[in-house]
Enzyme design. Structure first.
Site, short mmCIF file in Angstrom:
data_model
loop_
_atom_site.label_atom_id
_atom_site.label_comp_id
_atom_site.label_asym_id
_atom_site.label_seq_id
_atom_site.Cartn_x
_atom_site.Cartn_y
_atom_site.Cartn_z
N ASP A 1 -1.47 -18.44 3.26
CA ASP A 1 -2.36 -19.33 2.50
C ASP A 1 -2.98 -20.39 3.41
O ASP A 1 -4.19 -20.64 3.38
CB ASP A 1 -1.62 -19.97 1.32
CG ASP A 1 -0.23 -20.48 1.67
OD1 ASP A 1 0.29 -20.11 2.74
OD2 ASP A 1 0.34 -21.27 0.89
N ASP B 1 -11.74 -9.78 5.16
CA ASP B 1 -12.90 -9.95 4.27
C ASP B 1 -13.31 -11.42 4.22
O ASP B 1 -14.50 -11.75 4.24
CB ASP B 1 -12.56 -9.49 2.84
CG ASP B 1 -12.77 -7.98 2.65
OD1 ASP B 1 -12.55 -7.24 3.63
OD2 ASP B 1 -13.12 -7.56 1.55
N ASP C 1 -6.01 -7.24 5.04
CA ASP C 1 -7.20 -6.81 4.30
C ASP C 1 -7.96 -8.03 3.78
O ASP C 1 -9.18 -8.17 3.96
CB ASP C 1 -6.74 -5.91 3.13
CG ASP C 1 -7.87 -5.11 2.51
OD1 ASP C 1 -9.00 -5.19 3.03
OD2 ASP C 1 -7.63 -4.42 1.51
N LYS D 1 4.32 -14.83 4.95
CA LYS D 1 4.63 -15.77 3.87
C LYS D 1 6.14 -15.79 3.74
O LYS D 1 6.71 -15.61 2.65
CB LYS D 1 3.93 -15.29 2.58
CG LYS D 1 4.07 -16.21 1.40
CD LYS D 1 3.18 -17.44 1.47
CE LYS D 1 3.40 -18.32 0.27
NZ LYS D 1 2.76 -19.66 0.41
N TYR E 1 0.82 -1.22 0.00
CA TYR E 1 0.00 0.00 0.00
C TYR E 1 0.85 1.27 0.00
O TYR E 1 0.30 2.37 0.09
CB TYR E 1 -0.98 -0.02 1.18
CG TYR E 1 -2.11 -1.01 0.98
CD1 TYR E 1 -1.85 -2.37 0.97
CD2 TYR E 1 -3.42 -0.60 0.79
CE1 TYR E 1 -2.85 -3.29 0.78
CE2 TYR E 1 -4.43 -1.52 0.60
CZ TYR E 1 -4.15 -2.86 0.60
OH TYR E 1 -5.16 -3.77 0.41
#
Ligand code: GGG
Length: 355
Positions: A227, A255, A251, A188, A138
């Site tokens: 993941d 969701d 983010d 990750k 971002y």
């Protein structure tokens, strides 16, 4: 880490509905705040503009005056939703991403809790996603160049020790205050060993920082590759308590977690810094239902509750949360995202009735 609510005569709340259904749900949250009466200092609302609509009207997505008023005149704010285009538009940059940086709102705190129809039943999902809010992809440093085989697009990803440490501290603080006291670090670093490696190591190091003095000793720490975290979130959401993640993973995970509790229209957040807090529903501007009067106002009302709680107004916050929970459990007034047929106004009125 809530900052002082000491002896405020009034509470100056900046309202930035921005785009789409933000213009429908933020006024609903405003009505719910007003209904709290003397449980909070007298609210004074300041209407502020930002967003894509603002950009198309004025050429500016985040007017300097909006930022100045937030910094100099407001105690807190509520932001609705923004409709940034999916293509590059000259002169436009996402106002919510900019606001989080300009106000140094470095933590996006997103609780995801299922409201069980049976009040005696333990909720299956009761977690908080703590999303770093100022960096990662971002930072929006993207380039497009011409390569030998066509266009090549690149994006830089910034992870700093400074930002990872303070989001880590926020996450440990939240975990330490919860019954389960369990923190999962999402990363990750098997692939991104430098950037995510730094995030992981820095958050892991928080309990050993000199000023911590053992206060997170009761917090158990786990880690999960992003993941497999999503996989386990869908298979066994109950294993998660507080999840801390770099910006983009946070983010996406929040969701995804919203799907487990019925609707994104229920999930609140706050953007929190050391000096300011801004409530914001996790959902976006939902252009498909904009103007139809059927947007779910509950995420915004819950965001107002989170904001008030962060400021120390626990009684007002509790009242909002209880009223929202009652309306969901009764199931009589629900918007279409929750398979109901009610309008935004009917759901708001149901909440006001409980207040
Ligand atoms: N309230 C959350 C929200 O507006 N989500 C959409 C979003 O963040 N979009 C990024 C942008 O449009 O700039």
């Amino acid at each position: 880490r809530s900052f002082s609510s000491a002896a405020r005569q009034s509470l100056k709340i900046g309202l930035i509905p921005a785009d789409g259904i933000g213009k429908e749900v933020i006024p609903a949250a405003q009505q719910a705040i007003i209904a709290l009466g003397s449980d909070i200092p007298k609210p004074e609302f300041i209407d502020l503009v930002a967003g894509w609509d603002c950009f198309t009207r004025t050429g500016v997505a985040l007017p300097e005056e909006t930022v100045r008023i937030l910094k100099e005149e407001c105690d807190c704010a509520l932001f609705g939703s923004v409709s940034s285009p999916s293509r590059k538009v000259a002169g436009y940059s996402s106002p919510i991403v900019a606001l989080r940086k300009k106000l140094d709102l470095y933590a996006n705190i997103r609780p995801v809790v299922s409201v069980s129809p049976d009040v005696s039943q333990k909720p299956a999902v009761d977690l908080i996603v703590v999303r770093e809010n100022t960096e990662c992809l971002y930072v929006k440093e993207e380039t497009l160049t011409q390569g030998h085989n066509g266009k090549e697009a690149r994006a830089s990803r910034l992870i700093t020790e400074y930002a990872s440490r303070r989001i880590g501290q926020m996450a440990f603080e939240l975990a330490a205050a919860r019954p389960r006291k369990h923190l999962t670090i999402i990363h990750k670093s098997n692939v991104l060993s430098v950037t995510d490696g730094l995030f992981r190591e820095t958050v892991r190091g928080v309990p050993a920082l000199p000023d911590v003095n053992g206060k997170y000793a009761g917090v158990t720490i786990a880690e999960q590759l992003v993941d497999s975290a999503v996989y386990r979130l869908f298979r066994e959401p109950e294993i998660f308590d507080v999840m801390v993640a770099p910006n983009l993973y946070g983010d996406i995970i929040s969701d995804a977690a919203a799907a487990l509790v019925g609707s994104l229209g229920l999930i609140p957040s706050i953007n929190a810094g050391d000096n300011f807090v801004m409530g914001e529903p996790v959902h976006g501007s939902a252009p498909d239902i904009e103007g139809k009067g059927i947007a779910n106002p509950l995420a915004s009302i819950r965001s107002a509750a989170l904001m008030l709680r962060h400021l120390g107004y626990t009684k007002g916050a509790d009242r909002l949360d209880v009223a929202v929970d009652q309306v969901i459990r009764e199931g009589r007034y629900l918007t279409p995202d929750l398979k109901g047929t009610s309008t935004t106004t009917e759901v708001l009125n149901a909440v006001l009735g409980k207040l």
